[in-house]
Design an enzyme around this catalytic site. Structure first.
Site, PDB file in Angstrom:
ATOM      1  N   THR A 108     -17.144   8.662   1.424  1.00  0.00           N
ATOM      2  CA  THR A 108     -17.023   7.679   2.507  1.00  0.00           C
ATOM      3  C   THR A 108     -18.356   6.987   2.707  1.00  0.00           C
ATOM      4  OG1 THR A 108     -16.778   7.340   4.894  1.00  0.00           O
ATOM      5  CG2 THR A 108     -17.273   9.588   4.190  1.00  0.00           C
ATOM      6  N   SER A 109     -18.298   5.680   2.939  1.00  0.00           N
ATOM      7  CA  SER A 109     -19.535   4.917   3.156  1.00  0.00           C
ATOM      8  C   SER A 109     -20.065   5.106   4.568  1.00  0.00           C
ATOM      9  CB  SER A 109     -19.273   3.432   2.892  1.00  0.00           C
ATOM     10  OG  SER A 109     -18.312   2.937   3.809  1.00  0.00           O
TER      11      SER A 109
ATOM     12  N   ARG B 168       0.839  -1.215   0.000  1.00  0.00           N
ATOM     13  CA  ARG B 168       0.000   0.000   0.000  1.00  0.00           C
ATOM     14  C   ARG B 168       0.870   1.260   0.000  1.00  0.00           C
ATOM     15  NH1 ARG B 168      -4.638   0.207   3.959  1.00  0.00           N
ATOM     16  NH2 ARG B 168      -5.253   1.793   2.458  1.00  0.00           N
TER      17      ARG B 168
ATOM     18  N   HIS C 176      -7.426   7.838  11.009  1.00  0.00           N
ATOM     19  CA  HIS C 176      -6.959   6.449  10.987  1.00  0.00           C
ATOM     20  C   HIS C 176      -5.453   6.329  10.783  1.00  0.00           C
ATOM     21  CE1 HIS C 176     -11.306   5.136   9.726  1.00  0.00           C
ATOM     22  NE2 HIS C 176     -11.215   5.500  10.986  1.00  0.00           N
TER      23      HIS C 176
ATOM     24  N   GLN D  70     -10.432  10.024   6.825  1.00  0.00           N
ATOM     25  CA  GLN D  70     -10.221   8.643   7.272  1.00  0.00           C
ATOM     26  C   GLN D  70      -9.089   8.010   6.475  1.00  0.00           C
ATOM     27  OE1 GLN D  70     -14.412   6.684   7.740  1.00  0.00           O
ATOM     28  NE2 GLN D  70     -14.582   8.474   6.425  1.00  0.00           N
ATOM     29  N   ASN D  71      -8.609   8.731   5.460  1.00  0.00           N
ATOM     30  CA  ASN D  71      -7.603   8.146   4.573  1.00  0.00           C
ATOM     31  C   ASN D  71      -6.224   8.154   5.222  1.00  0.00           C
ATOM     32  OD1 ASN D  71      -9.692   7.961   2.835  1.00  0.00           O
ATOM     33  ND2 ASN D  71      -9.081   9.677   1.533  1.00  0.00           N
ATOM     34  N   VAL D  72      -5.475   7.104   4.929  1.00  0.00           N
ATOM     35  CA  VAL D  72      -4.115   7.033   5.443  1.00  0.00           C
ATOM     36  C   VAL D  72      -3.114   7.529   4.397  1.00  0.00           C
ATOM     37  CG1 VAL D  72      -4.604   5.227   7.139  1.00  0.00           C
ATOM     38  CG2 VAL D  72      -3.974   4.555   4.815  1.00  0.00           C
ATOM     39  N   ASP D  73      -3.623   7.954   3.247  1.00  0.00           N
ATOM     40  CA  ASP D  73      -2.717   8.524   2.238  1.00  0.00           C
ATOM     41  C   ASP D  73      -2.413   9.981   2.585  1.00  0.00           C
ATOM     42  OD1 ASP D  73      -4.567  10.416   0.896  1.00  0.00           O
ATOM     43  OD2 ASP D  73      -5.600   8.647   0.122  1.00  0.00           O
TER      44      ASP D  73
HETATM   45  P1  OAD Z   1     -15.418   2.761   1.798  1.00  0.00           P
HETATM   46  O1  OAD Z   1     -14.787   1.861   0.791  1.00  0.00           O
HETATM   47  O2  OAD Z   1     -16.169   2.133   2.900  1.00  0.00           O
HETATM   48  O3  OAD Z   1     -16.421   3.755   1.056  1.00  0.00           O
HETATM   49  C1  OAD Z   1     -16.000   4.425  -0.109  1.00  0.00           C
HETATM   50  C2  OAD Z   1     -17.063   5.429  -0.503  1.00  0.00           C
HETATM   51  O4  OAD Z   1     -16.552   6.139  -1.624  1.00  0.00           O
HETATM   52  C3  OAD Z   1     -18.410   4.815  -0.937  1.00  0.00           C
HETATM   53  O5  OAD Z   1     -19.464   5.539  -0.355  1.00  0.00           O
HETATM   54  C4  OAD Z   1     -18.382   4.971  -2.457  1.00  0.00           C
HETATM   55  O6  OAD Z   1     -19.684   5.168  -2.992  1.00  0.00           O
HETATM   56  C5  OAD Z   1     -17.546   6.224  -2.618  1.00  0.00           C
HETATM   57  N1  OAD Z   1     -16.857   6.340  -3.894  1.00  0.00           N
HETATM   58  C6  OAD Z   1     -16.366   5.384  -4.708  1.00  0.00           C
HETATM   59  N2  OAD Z   1     -15.749   5.935  -5.765  1.00  0.00           N
HETATM   60  C7  OAD Z   1     -15.842   7.277  -5.616  1.00  0.00           C
HETATM   61  C8  OAD Z   1     -15.391   8.400  -6.366  1.00  0.00           C
HETATM   62  N3  OAD Z   1     -14.708   8.268  -7.491  1.00  0.00           N
HETATM   63  N4  OAD Z   1     -15.678   9.626  -5.890  1.00  0.00           N
HETATM   64  C9  OAD Z   1     -16.368   9.795  -4.728  1.00  0.00           C
HETATM   65  N5  OAD Z   1     -16.812   8.775  -3.991  1.00  0.00           N
HETATM   66  C10 OAD Z   1     -16.553   7.538  -4.423  1.00  0.00           C
HETATM   67  O7  OAD Z   1     -14.266   3.737   2.333  1.00  0.00           O
HETATM   68  P2  OAD Z   1     -14.267   4.637   3.646  1.00  0.00           P
HETATM   69  O8  OAD Z   1     -15.647   5.051   4.013  1.00  0.00           O
HETATM   70  O9  OAD Z   1     -13.257   5.685   3.468  1.00  0.00           O
HETATM   71  O10 OAD Z   1     -10.125   2.111   7.865  1.00  0.00           O
HETATM   72  O11 OAD Z   1     -13.743   3.588   4.698  1.00  0.00           O
HETATM   73  C11 OAD Z   1     -13.536   3.987   6.021  1.00  0.00           C
HETATM   74  C12 OAD Z   1     -12.477   3.131   6.644  1.00  0.00           C
HETATM   75  O12 OAD Z   1     -12.785   1.769   6.452  1.00  0.00           O
HETATM   76  C13 OAD Z   1     -11.111   3.277   6.031  1.00  0.00           C
HETATM   77  O13 OAD Z   1     -10.418   4.408   6.513  1.00  0.00           O
HETATM   78  C14 OAD Z   1     -10.429   2.017   6.459  1.00  0.00           C
HETATM   79  C15 OAD Z   1     -11.546   1.032   6.207  1.00  0.00           C
HETATM   80  O14 OAD Z   1     -11.563  -0.083   7.039  1.00  0.00           O
HETATM   81  C16 OAD Z   1      -9.047   1.510   8.362  1.00  0.00           C
HETATM   82  O15 OAD Z   1      -8.282   0.874   7.685  1.00  0.00           O
HETATM   83  C17 OAD Z   1      -8.866   1.693   9.835  1.00  0.00           C
END
Ligand code: OAD
Length: 249
Positions: free
Chosen positions: A179-180, A59, A107, A89-92
């Protein structure tokens, strides 16, 4: 509404998707390919450091070749006309590389390492070049195995959650991007933003029932959604004004 507002962004993996980084829960997401409980826990690191470090090194390599996209850049450019805080929430580090000056990582950060004995020990947290793999035997200042400074699934978020909560409560404008809202404190943060301020959601997915009433949903990918939001921010948040006027009728 005065001209200069404090905009708080809450971002997730979706904002970095157009930079080529995987989201987690989409059909092609990372957690559909690997089991995070086997790779992203402190106990997995203890039992199988080679496997866990190899996953994070991969990663870190992906991040090395990724570039901020236009959505990250618009967030940063908005600092010219508004005060901006990013809670991610992104680690980037794509928000920082795009120029955002105030970024809170809920995170952790892939660009940093810490102690596997005491991850919050500040004297052990340091930058570690993305090009260099973290290897079994690399030691932190306290003599324990180095690990990425990211939050594992069997760990609690840190004090930054309280800071994030305060910022969400105080925001003049609140924007959720990509974010979901599935894990951690993010689902709670969206409830803290005031209901009488402009609140936007930028995400292509359907959010029925997952977001409080009153959010203006720009159902777009991050780049197009941020282009639309920039117009809102430059013009005094007209969609919010129309929404409030409609409510008053
Ligand atoms: P998710 O993968 O759960 O959700 C991604 C969100 O991005 C969804 O709502 C998609 O609809 C949306 N999406 C996809 N492509 C997109 C685009 N091009 N533009 C805008 N939105 C788009 O990711 P997170 O909610 O960030 O934690 O996940 C939260 C945490 O879950 C992460 O930080 C990670 C993971 O487990 C850890 O690793 C601790």
């Amino acid at each position: 509404m005065s001209v200069r507002q404090h905009i708080v962004f809450l971002t997730g993996a979706g904002i970095s998707a157009e930079s080529g980084l995987c989201t987690f829960r989409d059909p092609d997401g990372l957690w559909r390919q690997v089991d995070p409980l086997e790779l992203c826990t402190a106990s997995a690191l203890h039992e199988n450091p080679e496997k866990v470090l190899a996953f994070y090194n991969q990663r870190r390599r992906e991040l090395l070749s990724a570039r901020p996209n236009e959505a990250h850049r618009i967030v940063a450019e908005l600092e010219r006309i508004h005060d901006v805080t990013v809670i991610t929430q992104n680690v980037d580090d794509l928000h920082e590389r795009a120029g955002s000056r105030e970024v809170i990582h809920l995170h952790g950060e892939l660009t940093k390492v810490t102690s596997s004995r005491s991850r919050l020990n500040l004297s052990c947290i340091k930058d570690f070049p993305l090009a260099r793999p973290i290897l079994p035997g690399d030691l932190a200042a306290d003599g324990s195995q180095l690990r990425p400074a990211v939050l594992f699934f069997d760990e609690y978020p840190t004090f930054v959650s309280e800071q994030a909560a305060r910022l969400c409560r105080e925001a003049d404008v609140f924007v959720v991007v990509g974010t979901s809202l599935s894990v951690g404190v993010a689902p709670d943060l969206v409830h803290l933003a005031r209901k009488d301020v402009p609140r936007y959601l930028i995400d292509p997915d359907d959010f029925s029932g997952r977001i409080p009433d009153g959010f203006i949903h720009l159902r777009e990918k991050a780049v197009e959604g941020m282009r639309l939001f920039r117009k809102e921010a430059e013009n005094g948040f007209p969609s919010f004004t129309r929404f409030m006027d409609g409510k008053a009728d």
